[in-house]
Design a protein around this motif. Sequence first.
Motif, PDB file in Angstrom:
ATOM      1  N   GLU A  64       0.932  -1.167   0.002  1.00  8.88           N
ATOM      2  CA  GLU A  64      -0.113   0.003   0.015  1.00  8.88           C
ATOM      3  C   GLU A  64       1.018   1.144  -0.011  1.00  8.88           C
ATOM      4  OE1 GLU A  64      -2.738   2.222   3.192  1.00  8.88           O
ATOM      5  OE2 GLU A  64      -2.385   0.138   3.791  1.00  8.88           O
ATOM      6  N   TYR A  65       2.076   1.187   0.578  1.00 13.88           N
ATOM      7  CA  TYR A  65       3.148   2.304   0.803  1.00 13.88           C
ATOM      8  C   TYR A  65       4.306   1.722   1.200  1.00 13.88           C
ATOM      9  CZ  TYR A  65       5.461   6.133   2.285  1.00 13.88           C
ATOM     10  OH  TYR A  65       6.643   7.082   2.364  1.00 13.88           O
ATOM     11  N   SER A  71      12.744   1.143  -0.166  1.00 15.55           N
ATOM     12  CA  SER A  71      12.565   0.880  -1.583  1.00 15.55           C
ATOM     13  C   SER A  71      13.842   0.234  -1.941  1.00 15.55           C
ATOM     14  CB  SER A  71      12.396   2.012  -2.289  1.00 15.55           C
ATOM     15  OG  SER A  71      13.387   3.070  -2.341  1.00 15.55           O
ATOM     16  N   TRP A  91       3.363  -8.277  -8.774  1.00 14.78           N
ATOM     17  CA  TRP A  91       3.340  -7.023  -8.255  1.00 14.78           C
ATOM     18  C   TRP A  91       1.805  -6.423  -8.415  1.00 14.78           C
ATOM     19  CZ3 TRP A  91       7.153  -4.071  -6.038  1.00 14.78           C
ATOM     20  CH2 TRP A  91       6.950  -2.882  -5.732  1.00 14.78           C
ATOM     21  N   TYR A  93      -0.986  -3.665  -7.264  1.00 15.32           N
ATOM     22  CA  TYR A  93      -1.268  -2.149  -6.815  1.00 15.32           C
ATOM     23  C   TYR A  93      -2.786  -1.987  -6.927  1.00 15.32           C
ATOM     24  CZ  TYR A  93      -1.512  -1.482 -11.997  1.00 15.32           C
ATOM     25  OH  TYR A  93      -1.491  -1.675 -13.283  1.00 15.32           O
ATOM     26  N   ASP A  97      -3.934   3.625  -8.049  1.00 15.31           N
ATOM     27  CA  ASP A  97      -2.598   3.928  -7.364  1.00 15.31           C
ATOM     28  C   ASP A  97      -1.517   3.906  -8.473  1.00 15.31           C
ATOM     29  OD1 ASP A  97      -0.531   4.702  -5.904  1.00 15.31           O
ATOM     30  OD2 ASP A  97      -0.994   2.966  -4.474  1.00 15.31           O
ATOM     31  N   ASP A  99       1.048   5.808  -8.916  1.00 11.71           N
ATOM     32  CA  ASP A  99       2.336   5.801  -8.307  1.00 11.71           C
ATOM     33  C   ASP A  99       2.893   4.430  -7.808  1.00 11.71           C
ATOM     34  OD1 ASP A  99       2.994   8.432  -8.566  1.00 11.71           O
ATOM     35  OD2 ASP A  99       1.871   8.831  -6.528  1.00 11.71           O
ATOM     36  N   MET A 100       2.249   3.572  -7.211  1.00  9.77           N
ATOM     37  CA  MET A 100       2.591   2.013  -7.090  1.00  9.77           C
ATOM     38  C   MET A 100       2.885   1.212  -8.126  1.00  9.77           C
ATOM     39  SD  MET A 100       3.523   0.444  -4.654  1.00  9.77           S
ATOM     40  CE  MET A 100       3.033   1.076  -3.166  1.00  9.77           C
TER      41      MET A 100
ATOM     42  N   ARG B  51      -2.551   9.719  -0.679  1.00  4.06           N
ATOM     43  CA  ARG B  51      -1.435   8.896  -0.676  1.00  4.06           C
ATOM     44  C   ARG B  51      -0.302   9.599  -1.076  1.00  4.06           C
ATOM     45  NH1 ARG B  51      -4.683   4.471  -3.273  1.00  4.06           N
ATOM     46  NH2 ARG B  51      -4.417   5.783  -5.331  1.00  4.06           N
ATOM     47  N   ASN B  55       2.773   9.913   1.676  1.00  2.87           N
ATOM     48  CA  ASN B  55       4.193   9.603   1.141  1.00  2.87           C
ATOM     49  C   ASN B  55       5.289  10.662   1.609  1.00  2.87           C
ATOM     50  OD1 ASN B  55       6.341   9.367  -0.910  1.00  2.87           O
ATOM     51  ND2 ASN B  55       4.914   7.827  -1.460  1.00  2.87           N
TER      52      ASN B  55
END
Lengths: 120, 187
Positions: A64-65, A71, A91, A93, A97, A99-100, B51, B55
Amino acid sequence: MQVINLDGTEDTPKVILDKANGIFEVSGRSLPEDAADFYEPILKWLEDYAAAADASTKFMFKLEYFNTASSKLILDILSKLEDISGTTVIWYYHEDDEDMQEAGEEFSELVDVPFEFKTY
Amino acid sequence: MKYIYDLHKTMIAQNLILVYEGEFTQEITKSVLAMAERNMDSFGEQSTVKRKVFNIMVESLQNICKHSDSFQQEIYGKNNAIFMIGKSDDAYLITSGNPILLDRISDLEAKLKFINTLDKNGLKMHYKDIIKNSTGLSSKGGAGLGFVDMARKSENPLVFDFEPINNDIAFFSLKVVISRSQEGGGE
């Protein structure tokens, strides 16, 4: 092999590494204060697993984050998976999302492991 | 007692929804994150924006935990710093301020200025370059990616400033803007 089974917390992911049942999963949130310390046993487990890996390994990330320190450690996990033949990274996501999704795509460009992308 | 009312008015005038001043630890980071999340949930902020705010908050708060220089405790207390979230109609502002040693300014300033020269693709390349070529985390546990990540998520330049405190230290302020009108987001 011993099973790693960690419940997720507000700042660490849920982790299941279970060779007998073919479950390899990191999910939830990863923002530990000391990412290297948190991921150390996971990297060690993968080294041991590499010596006696199954013919096929599906390693699932459903995050989720994650913070930037995590990373780097995720890349370390993927680098270990590079050495295990028959590995596919799944993977996940969230469907909105981006960005994910992009993070997964970038990881897939950095290592030589096949990625499958799935939304939830 | 007037300072209470003054502070209250300042917070409203600056659209501040959360201010934390004091010591920064992982436990406090988690509490501040939880408060901000509840706050955003309470008025149904769209998930894409939520998000990104989350972040950038994490990177900002953990930067302070890892890098704020703590000294002259009689004046500045123990690892004291400030963290604020502002919310206007069209953006969130994540701001932080912490003391740093003067000799760290030039490196930090060069890093931030370089990041601000990069476009979306340049930031992506820079991020991949750092993560690929670093051999591990720093002694403080950082990946050297925090500011690049903040710039990528915010899609705005990082606004920063160094205010001299004395012959040894300066106050480093950072502002990151997150637009509330994200494309394709929402619940």
